[in-house]
Design a protein around this motif. Structure first.
Motif, PDB file in Angstrom:
ATOM      1  N   LEU A 121       0.797  -1.215   0.000  1.00  0.00           N
ATOM      2  CA  LEU A 121       0.000   0.000   0.000  1.00  0.00           C
ATOM      3  C   LEU A 121       0.834   1.271   0.000  1.00  0.00           C
ATOM      4  CD1 LEU A 121      -2.878   1.121   0.068  1.00  0.00           C
ATOM      5  CD2 LEU A 121      -2.785   0.962   2.546  1.00  0.00           C
ATOM      6  N   PRO A 122       1.856   1.399   0.857  1.00  0.00           N
ATOM      7  CA  PRO A 122       2.639   2.634   0.818  1.00  0.00           C
ATOM      8  C   PRO A 122       3.305   2.888  -0.537  1.00  0.00           C
ATOM      9  CG  PRO A 122       3.086   1.438   2.838  1.00  0.00           C
ATOM     10  CD  PRO A 122       2.259   0.530   1.958  1.00  0.00           C
ATOM     11  N   PHE A 123       3.725   1.832  -1.210  1.00  0.00           N
ATOM     12  CA  PHE A 123       4.364   2.002  -2.512  1.00  0.00           C
ATOM     13  C   PHE A 123       3.336   2.371  -3.573  1.00  0.00           C
ATOM     14  CE2 PHE A 123       7.199  -0.904  -0.226  1.00  0.00           C
ATOM     15  CZ  PHE A 123       8.328  -0.108  -0.221  1.00  0.00           C
ATOM     16  N   ALA A 124       2.146   1.794  -3.486  1.00  0.00           N
ATOM     17  CA  ALA A 124       1.091   2.112  -4.447  1.00  0.00           C
ATOM     18  C   ALA A 124       0.650   3.558  -4.309  1.00  0.00           C
ATOM     19  CB  ALA A 124      -0.099   1.176  -4.248  1.00  0.00           C
ATOM     20  N   VAL A 154      -5.957   0.986   4.807  1.00  0.00           N
ATOM     21  CA  VAL A 154      -7.092   0.088   4.626  1.00  0.00           C
ATOM     22  C   VAL A 154      -6.921  -0.616   3.290  1.00  0.00           C
ATOM     23  CG1 VAL A 154      -9.599  -0.071   4.419  1.00  0.00           C
ATOM     24  CG2 VAL A 154      -8.588   1.664   5.915  1.00  0.00           C
ATOM     25  N   ALA A 155      -7.101  -1.936   3.286  1.00  0.00           N
ATOM     26  CA  ALA A 155      -7.031  -2.711   2.051  1.00  0.00           C
ATOM     27  C   ALA A 155      -8.204  -3.682   2.021  1.00  0.00           C
ATOM     28  CB  ALA A 155      -5.716  -3.478   1.970  1.00  0.00           C
ATOM     29  N   LEU A 156      -8.981  -3.608   0.958  1.00  0.00           N
ATOM     30  CA  LEU A 156     -10.099  -4.525   0.737  1.00  0.00           C
ATOM     31  C   LEU A 156      -9.779  -5.336  -0.502  1.00  0.00           C
ATOM     32  CD1 LEU A 156     -12.940  -5.576   1.360  1.00  0.00           C
ATOM     33  CD2 LEU A 156     -13.848  -3.671  -0.005  1.00  0.00           C
ATOM     34  N   ASP A 157      -9.694  -6.655  -0.325  1.00  0.00           N
ATOM     35  CA  ASP A 157      -9.380  -7.567  -1.416  1.00  0.00           C
ATOM     36  C   ASP A 157     -10.377  -8.715  -1.353  1.00  0.00           C
ATOM     37  OD1 ASP A 157      -8.119  -8.895  -3.497  1.00  0.00           O
ATOM     38  OD2 ASP A 157      -6.545  -9.734  -2.222  1.00  0.00           O
ATOM     39  N   GLY A 158     -11.362  -8.691  -2.250  1.00  0.00           N
ATOM     40  CA  GLY A 158     -12.427  -9.694  -2.195  1.00  0.00           C
ATOM     41  C   GLY A 158     -13.227  -9.520  -0.919  1.00  0.00           C
ATOM     42  N   LEU A 192      -6.192   4.096   1.247  1.00  0.00           N
ATOM     43  CA  LEU A 192      -7.127   3.006   1.006  1.00  0.00           C
ATOM     44  C   LEU A 192      -6.891   2.397  -0.367  1.00  0.00           C
ATOM     45  CD1 LEU A 192     -10.792   2.810   1.865  1.00  0.00           C
ATOM     46  CD2 LEU A 192     -10.240   2.711  -0.543  1.00  0.00           C
ATOM     47  N   VAL A 193      -6.888   1.077  -0.407  1.00  0.00           N
ATOM     48  CA  VAL A 193      -6.888   0.342  -1.665  1.00  0.00           C
ATOM     49  C   VAL A 193      -8.120  -0.546  -1.629  1.00  0.00           C
ATOM     50  CG1 VAL A 193      -5.742  -1.407  -3.068  1.00  0.00           C
ATOM     51  CG2 VAL A 193      -4.383   0.349  -1.961  1.00  0.00           C
ATOM     52  N   ASN A 250     -12.440   0.077  -6.101  1.00  0.00           N
ATOM     53  CA  ASN A 250     -12.506   1.247  -6.982  1.00  0.00           C
ATOM     54  C   ASN A 250     -11.161   1.955  -7.107  1.00  0.00           C
ATOM     55  OD1 ASN A 250     -15.290   0.933  -7.534  1.00  0.00           O
ATOM     56  ND2 ASN A 250     -15.743   1.802  -5.527  1.00  0.00           N
ATOM     57  N   GLY A 251     -10.075   1.272  -6.748  1.00  0.00           N
ATOM     58  CA  GLY A 251      -8.742   1.851  -6.885  1.00  0.00           C
ATOM     59  C   GLY A 251      -8.171   2.291  -5.554  1.00  0.00           C
ATOM     60  N   GLN A 252      -7.255   3.233  -5.620  1.00  0.00           N
ATOM     61  CA  GLN A 252      -6.559   3.702  -4.430  1.00  0.00           C
ATOM     62  C   GLN A 252      -6.914   5.156  -4.147  1.00  0.00           C
ATOM     63  OE1 GLN A 252      -2.625   2.788  -5.738  1.00  0.00           O
ATOM     64  NE2 GLN A 252      -2.299   4.787  -6.664  1.00  0.00           N
ATOM     65  N   LYS A 253      -6.922   5.494  -2.865  1.00  0.00           N
ATOM     66  CA  LYS A 253      -7.257   6.852  -2.441  1.00  0.00           C
ATOM     67  C   LYS A 253      -6.385   7.219  -1.253  1.00  0.00           C
ATOM     68  CE  LYS A 253     -12.153   6.112  -3.432  1.00  0.00           C
ATOM     69  NZ  LYS A 253     -13.514   6.179  -2.912  1.00  0.00           N
ATOM     70  N   GLY A 254      -6.113   8.490  -1.139  1.00  0.00           N
ATOM     71  CA  GLY A 254      -5.448   9.036   0.030  1.00  0.00           C
ATOM     72  C   GLY A 254      -6.202  10.282   0.444  1.00  0.00           C
ATOM     73  N   VAL A 255      -6.584  10.365   1.705  1.00  0.00           N
ATOM     74  CA  VAL A 255      -7.389  11.500   2.159  1.00  0.00           C
ATOM     75  C   VAL A 255      -7.130  11.740   3.642  1.00  0.00           C
ATOM     76  CG1 VAL A 255      -9.417  10.090   2.732  1.00  0.00           C
ATOM     77  CG2 VAL A 255      -9.725  12.483   2.104  1.00  0.00           C
ATOM     78  N   ASP A 256      -7.305  12.979   4.055  1.00  0.00           N
ATOM     79  CA  ASP A 256      -7.261  13.315   5.475  1.00  0.00           C
ATOM     80  C   ASP A 256      -8.689  13.379   5.984  1.00  0.00           C
ATOM     81  OD1 ASP A 256      -4.531  13.547   5.363  1.00  0.00           O
ATOM     82  OD2 ASP A 256      -4.509  15.731   5.402  1.00  0.00           O
ATOM     83  N   LEU A 257      -8.997  12.594   7.010  1.00  0.00           N
ATOM     84  CA  LEU A 257     -10.319  12.623   7.626  1.00  0.00           C
ATOM     85  C   LEU A 257     -10.241  13.389   8.934  1.00  0.00           C
ATOM     86  CD1 LEU A 257     -11.544   8.981   6.911  1.00  0.00           C
ATOM     87  CD2 LEU A 257     -12.008  11.062   5.624  1.00  0.00           C
ATOM     88  N   THR A 258     -11.314  14.085   9.259  1.00  0.00           N
ATOM     89  CA  THR A 258     -11.386  14.900  10.471  1.00  0.00           C
ATOM     90  C   THR A 258     -12.713  14.619  11.180  1.00  0.00           C
ATOM     91  OG1 THR A 258     -12.472  16.735   9.334  1.00  0.00           O
ATOM     92  CG2 THR A 258     -10.048  16.742   9.351  1.00  0.00           C
TER      93      THR A 258
END
Length: 187
Positions: free
Chosen positions: A8-11, A43-47, A167-168, A171-179
């Motif tokens: 995940l960090p590399f992706a 977070v990683a969701l695979d199947g 998150l992976v 629907n692909g990968q995302k990076g976001v700051d949540l508050t």
């Protein structure tokens, strides 16, 4: 699945480079840095398999980072550990997805874990203690897993002001700051 979470960090490396060059918010430059008020969640969701890896300064969760010696401090540490032993109460997932925990690993010097060593074998300085939680879940109806809401976590730990999420998912990968006011993300 473990390889997916480790990758995940590399992706998401391109996202971290964008953050590092963001003129409006320089604190993203070091995504792994120990910063009070800020936590990290992968977070990683695979199947049907869902993995969550949470890392936070202990200050955000128990209010201190020193070794718990008083009865009050020990009680705070025990209470926080108990909260993290029930991840479905902290990480809001759609109940229709039928997710259940299959494995968890909680680590912190405050829990009595041994110091973490770097590549050179040197123990890390523990004036800054973190709490790490890693969970594996199995979701019987993963298609119902459309959103992750961290409002329960922000409510339980109000000193946590931001969670840098990577998150992976399907629907692909995302990076976001949540508050606390923007606490959810779609998978």
């Amino acid at each position: 699945m473990r390889r997916l979470l480790l990758a995940l960090p590399f992706a998401l490396l391109p996202l971290s480079l964008v953050y590092a060059h963001d003129d409006h918010d320089h604190e993203h430059g070091s995504l792994g840095a120990h910063e009070h008020g800020v936590a990290h969640l992968n977070v990683a969701l695979d199947g049907n398999a869902l993995e969550l890896e949470f890392d936070s300064p202990a200050m955000n969760l128990v209010g201190f980072e020193h070794a718990a010696t008083s009865a009050t401090d020990k009680a705070k540490v025990a209470a926080v550990r108990a909260q993290f032993e029930t991840p479905l109460a902290l990480f809001g997932l759609n109940k229709a997805a039928g997710c259940s925990e299959t494995d968890q690993d909680l680590q912190s010097p405050l829990f009595g874990d041994k110091p973490v060593h770097d590549e050179d074998g040197d123990a890390h300085d523990h004036e800054h203690s973190d709490i790490n939680a890693h969970y594996k879940l199995e979701c019987t109806t993963a298609a119902q897993l459309t959103r992750l809401d961290l409002a329960p976590l922000f409510k339980a730990f109000p000193a946590t002001q931001k969670i840098q999420l990577q998150l992976v998912g399907p629907n692909g990968q995302k990076g976001v700051d949540l508050t606390p006011t923007h606490s959810a993300i779609d998978f």
